[in-house]
Design a protein around this motif. Structure first.
Motif, PDB file in Angstrom:
ATOM      1  N   LEU A   8       0.839  -1.182   0.000  1.00 48.32           N
ATOM      2  CA  LEU A   8       0.000   0.000   0.000  1.00 48.32           C
ATOM      3  C   LEU A   8       0.869   1.225   0.000  1.00 48.32           C
ATOM      4  CD1 LEU A   8      -3.176   0.046   2.046  1.00 48.32           C
ATOM      5  CD2 LEU A   8      -2.814  -0.064  -0.359  1.00 48.32           C
ATOM      6  N   ALA A   9       2.021   1.087   0.659  1.00 49.85           N
ATOM      7  CA  ALA A   9       2.924   2.206   0.691  1.00 49.85           C
ATOM      8  C   ALA A   9       3.230   2.607  -0.716  1.00 49.85           C
ATOM      9  CB  ALA A   9       4.196   1.781   1.368  1.00 49.85           C
ATOM     10  N   ALA A  10       3.501   1.640  -1.510  1.00 52.16           N
ATOM     11  CA  ALA A  10       3.837   1.927  -2.868  1.00 52.16           C
ATOM     12  C   ALA A  10       2.678   2.578  -3.578  1.00 52.16           C
ATOM     13  CB  ALA A  10       4.195   0.655  -3.570  1.00 52.16           C
ATOM     14  N   CYS A  11       1.466   2.160  -3.228  1.00 52.77           N
ATOM     15  CA  CYS A  11       0.294   2.732  -3.869  1.00 52.77           C
ATOM     16  C   CYS A  11       0.294   4.230  -3.748  1.00 52.77           C
ATOM     17  CB  CYS A  11      -0.978   2.206  -3.234  1.00 52.77           C
ATOM     18  SG  CYS A  11      -1.370   0.550  -3.636  1.00 52.77           S
ATOM     19  N   VAL A  12       0.443   4.675  -2.519  1.00 54.25           N
ATOM     20  CA  VAL A  12       0.364   6.102  -2.333  1.00 54.25           C
ATOM     21  C   VAL A  12       1.588   6.759  -2.916  1.00 54.25           C
ATOM     22  CG1 VAL A  12       0.049   7.924  -0.721  1.00 54.25           C
ATOM     23  CG2 VAL A  12      -0.980   5.745  -0.344  1.00 54.25           C
ATOM     24  N   LEU A  13       2.683   6.043  -2.896  1.00 50.46           N
ATOM     25  CA  LEU A  13       3.897   6.581  -3.473  1.00 50.46           C
ATOM     26  C   LEU A  13       3.627   7.003  -4.902  1.00 50.46           C
ATOM     27  CD1 LEU A  13       6.862   7.128  -3.287  1.00 50.46           C
ATOM     28  CD2 LEU A  13       7.266   4.796  -4.002  1.00 50.46           C
ATOM     29  N   ALA A  14       2.840   6.227  -5.583  1.00 49.33           N
ATOM     30  CA  ALA A  14       2.536   6.559  -6.944  1.00 49.33           C
ATOM     31  C   ALA A  14       1.822   7.884  -7.030  1.00 49.33           C
ATOM     32  CB  ALA A  14       1.669   5.483  -7.553  1.00 49.33           C
ATOM     33  N   SER A  15       0.808   8.098  -6.164  1.00 51.82           N
ATOM     34  CA  SER A  15       0.095   9.336  -6.304  1.00 51.82           C
ATOM     35  C   SER A  15       0.926  10.515  -5.934  1.00 51.82           C
ATOM     36  CB  SER A  15      -1.196   9.337  -5.534  1.00 51.82           C
ATOM     37  OG  SER A  15      -1.201   8.782  -4.331  1.00 51.82           O
ATOM     38  N   ALA A  16       2.005  10.280  -5.201  1.00 52.20           N
ATOM     39  CA  ALA A  16       2.854  11.396  -4.837  1.00 52.20           C
ATOM     40  C   ALA A  16       3.502  11.999  -6.052  1.00 52.20           C
ATOM     41  CB  ALA A  16       3.919  10.939  -3.888  1.00 52.20           C
ATOM     42  N   ALA A  96      -2.303  -6.463   6.347  1.00 50.19           N
ATOM     43  CA  ALA A  96      -1.495  -5.320   6.759  1.00 50.19           C
ATOM     44  C   ALA A  96      -2.367  -4.094   6.922  1.00 50.19           C
ATOM     45  CB  ALA A  96      -0.409  -5.048   5.736  1.00 50.19           C
ATOM     46  N   GLY A  97      -2.044  -3.286   7.933  1.00 49.10           N
ATOM     47  CA  GLY A  97      -2.787  -2.060   8.167  1.00 49.10           C
ATOM     48  C   GLY A  97      -1.946  -0.847   7.857  1.00 49.10           C
ATOM     49  N   VAL A  98      -2.508   0.076   7.090  1.00 47.13           N
ATOM     50  CA  VAL A  98      -1.861   1.351   6.812  1.00 47.13           C
ATOM     51  C   VAL A  98      -2.905   2.449   6.962  1.00 47.13           C
ATOM     52  CG1 VAL A  98      -0.153   0.385   5.240  1.00 47.13           C
ATOM     53  CG2 VAL A  98      -2.332   1.228   4.348  1.00 47.13           C
ATOM     54  N   THR A  99      -2.445   3.673   7.115  1.00 45.05           N
ATOM     55  CA  THR A  99      -3.356   4.807   7.216  1.00 45.05           C
ATOM     56  C   THR A  99      -3.074   5.773   6.086  1.00 45.05           C
ATOM     57  OG1 THR A  99      -3.492   4.624   9.619  1.00 45.05           O
ATOM     58  CG2 THR A  99      -4.156   6.712   8.644  1.00 45.05           C
ATOM     59  N   LEU A 100      -4.100   6.015   5.274  1.00 49.04           N
ATOM     60  CA  LEU A 100      -4.005   6.969   4.175  1.00 49.04           C
ATOM     61  C   LEU A 100      -4.673   8.259   4.611  1.00 49.04           C
ATOM     62  CD1 LEU A 100      -3.420   7.752   1.222  1.00 49.04           C
ATOM     63  CD2 LEU A 100      -5.599   6.704   0.607  1.00 49.04           C
ATOM     64  N   ALA A 101      -3.919   9.345   4.650  1.00 47.45           N
ATOM     65  CA  ALA A 101      -4.458  10.659   4.996  1.00 47.45           C
ATOM     66  C   ALA A 101      -4.405  11.546   3.759  1.00 47.45           C
ATOM     67  CB  ALA A 101      -3.662  11.284   6.127  1.00 47.45           C
ATOM     68  N   ASN A 102      -5.571  12.062   3.352  1.00 45.05           N
ATOM     69  CA  ASN A 102      -5.672  12.910   2.163  1.00 45.05           C
ATOM     70  C   ASN A 102      -6.433  14.169   2.560  1.00 45.05           C
ATOM     71  OD1 ASN A 102      -7.824  12.992  -0.658  1.00 45.05           O
ATOM     72  ND2 ASN A 102      -5.754  13.801  -0.643  1.00 45.05           N
ATOM     73  N   LEU A 107      -8.092   7.600   6.318  1.00 44.33           N
ATOM     74  CA  LEU A 107      -8.691   6.348   5.886  1.00 44.33           C
ATOM     75  C   LEU A 107      -7.829   5.159   6.294  1.00 44.33           C
ATOM     76  CD1 LEU A 107     -10.959   4.987   4.205  1.00 44.33           C
ATOM     77  CD2 LEU A 107      -9.488   5.256   2.196  1.00 44.33           C
ATOM     78  N   PRO A 108      -8.264   4.386   7.326  1.00 40.34           N
ATOM     79  CA  PRO A 108      -7.538   3.148   7.650  1.00 40.34           C
ATOM     80  C   PRO A 108      -7.776   2.116   6.545  1.00 40.34           C
ATOM     81  CG  PRO A 108      -8.953   3.880   9.462  1.00 40.34           C
ATOM     82  CD  PRO A 108      -9.371   4.630   8.247  1.00 40.34           C
ATOM     83  N   LEU A 109      -6.723   1.475   6.106  1.00 38.51           N
ATOM     84  CA  LEU A 109      -6.822   0.490   5.028  1.00 38.51           C
ATOM     85  C   LEU A 109      -6.244  -0.842   5.490  1.00 38.51           C
ATOM     86  CD1 LEU A 109      -5.586   2.701   2.051  1.00 38.51           C
ATOM     87  CD2 LEU A 109      -7.947   2.141   2.620  1.00 38.51           C
ATOM     88  N   SER A 110      -6.873  -1.920   5.064  1.00 38.63           N
ATOM     89  CA  SER A 110      -6.373  -3.258   5.354  1.00 38.63           C
ATOM     90  C   SER A 110      -6.169  -3.984   4.040  1.00 38.63           C
ATOM     91  CB  SER A 110      -7.372  -4.028   6.224  1.00 38.63           C
ATOM     92  OG  SER A 110      -6.901  -5.333   6.482  1.00 38.63           O
ATOM     93  N   LEU A 111      -5.018  -4.570   3.875  1.00 34.93           N
ATOM     94  CA  LEU A 111      -4.678  -5.233   2.611  1.00 34.93           C
ATOM     95  C   LEU A 111      -4.514  -6.727   2.819  1.00 34.93           C
ATOM     96  CD1 LEU A 111      -3.954  -4.944  -0.373  1.00 34.93           C
ATOM     97  CD2 LEU A 111      -1.603  -4.585   0.319  1.00 34.93           C
ATOM     98  N   PRO A 135      -7.502  -2.772  -4.410  1.00 36.14           N
ATOM     99  CA  PRO A 135      -8.575  -2.032  -5.084  1.00 36.14           C
ATOM    100  C   PRO A 135      -8.151  -0.608  -5.398  1.00 36.14           C
ATOM    101  CG  PRO A 135      -9.032  -2.229  -2.739  1.00 36.14           C
ATOM    102  CD  PRO A 135      -7.830  -3.090  -3.006  1.00 36.14           C
ATOM    103  N   PRO A 136      -8.714  -0.020  -6.448  1.00 31.27           N
ATOM    104  CA  PRO A 136      -8.424   1.396  -6.725  1.00 31.27           C
ATOM    105  C   PRO A 136      -8.855   2.259  -5.540  1.00 31.27           C
ATOM    106  CG  PRO A 136      -9.533   0.356  -8.583  1.00 31.27           C
ATOM    107  CD  PRO A 136      -9.619  -0.611  -7.446  1.00 31.27           C
TER     108      PRO A 136
END
Length: 352
Positions: A8-16, A96-102, A107-111, A135-136
């Protein structure tokens, strides 16, 4: 396993790295976690995550994940522990749990991931792989966006060669991120044209009063968000000019980090807590575990000649060590050994 969160880290990395149009962004990230296991206790695992992401260009867009490949290196001690109970293969699941802040959204996310059935050798390290669908995720807000790693959980089942369960059955392991790693895998301003730049760090710090230099490794992020982390290190020295000693040094970020990014480099404003987890003279410990600098240490890290934002280069900084506290009976003596001005960082950054 820790796969998930890096993922998931990578996911957000992309939007960065938002660009004028959606673009495929490759990610290759390595992190370590410590996990408790039956019989053998706590073990460190290394995970490599490779993926490509479609990056949104503006608030309201989504990013998607493709070409995901995750590998986990299982150390020899774990291998021998599995062999001890007759384990010939291992398989299972992870979450895995990550937190996406926008912006204002948190948004807590579980993968969920599936750990593929993997043969266990008689000894030595081996590599297990895991996969799952991501998921997108829509990012509705302009502004600061971060992805922060939390803990992750695995449910693993070792099996014998005939496919039957071992005496361990299925077991759950709750894993934590090892210290010295940046838990924020991505930080950026959505809608900003400024990208986040991430670097590995190698170099040294010179402690003037000790007359000693210690090697340094770590990571640095520069852009809308600045973050500098250093791994634990140690400096060899001579007290009174002839008594051999060693001081372990841990620089830990203290509070928010800021900076200014330019076309030709940056200046990063940081403050660190300096902890001396162990100090020895003649190989004997002489400091309590709580030994530390009595106040945060401000440092400005500046890029130098030959630095390029896209590839990296030299970075330097100077700092002052205040008197120590919490070192026990030798606090005053140890403080006299390390406190003072003129201490330096001499670093080389490599873009990743």
């Amino acid at each position: 396993m820790r796969i998930a969160r890096s993922l998931l880290a990578a996911c957000v990395l992309a939007s960065a790295v938002a660009t004028p149009a959606a673009a495929s962004t490759p990610v290759d990230e390595e992190l370590t976690f410590t996990c408790p296991f039956p019989l053998i206790g706590r073990q460190q695992l290394a995970v490599e995550i490779k993926a490509a992401f479609e990056v949104p260009s503006a608030p309201g867009g989504t990013f998607t994940t493709g070409d995901l490949a995750v590998s986990v290196t299982v150390p020899d001690k774990s291998t021998r522990g599995l062999a001890l109970v007759g384990g010939a293969s291992i398989e299972g699941t992870a979450s895995a749990g990550v937190t996406l802040a926008n912006g204002p959204l948190t948004l807590p996310l579980s993968l969920p991931l599936t750990v593929a059935k993997t043969a266990v050798p008689p000894s030595g390290a081996f590599t297990a792989t895991a996969s799952g669908s991501v998921p997108p995720v829509q990012l509705p807000n302009a502004g600061k966006t971060t992805l922060t790693i939390g803990g992750f959980s695995t449910r693993l089942t070792p099996k014998k060669a005939d496919g039957s369960a071992t005496g361990l059955g299925s077991f759950t392991s709750e894993c934590t991120l090892d210290p010295g790693q940046d838990p924020v895998l991505l930080g950026f301003e959505l809608g900003s044209t400024q990208a986040q730049h991430r670097y590995t760090v190698a170099g040294s710090t010179a402690v003037k009063a000790l007359g000693s230099t210690a090697p340094l490794t770590g990571s640095l992020a520069a852009g809308p968000e600045f973050a500098t982390t250093f791994d634990r290190t140690g400096a060899e020295f001579k007290a009174f000019g002839f008594v051999p000693g060693r001081a372990d040094l841990q620089f830990t970020p203290d509070g928010p980090q800021t900076g200014e990014l330019r076309d030709d480099g940056f200046t990063a404003h940081s403050a660190f807590t300096l902890v001396l987890p162990q100090v020895t003279l003649f190989g004997l410990p002489v400091a309590d575990p709580g030994c530390r600098a009595g106040a945060p240490i401000p440092v400005d890290l500046r890029t130098g000649s030959g630095f390029a934002v896209a590839t990296g280069g030299p970075v330097t900084g100077t700092y002052t060590i205040p008197p120590l506290t919490g070192c026990g009976a030798f606090t005053a003596f140890l403080s006299s050994l390390v406190q003072g001005e003129g201490n330096t960082f001499a670093l080389t950054l490599t873009a990743r």
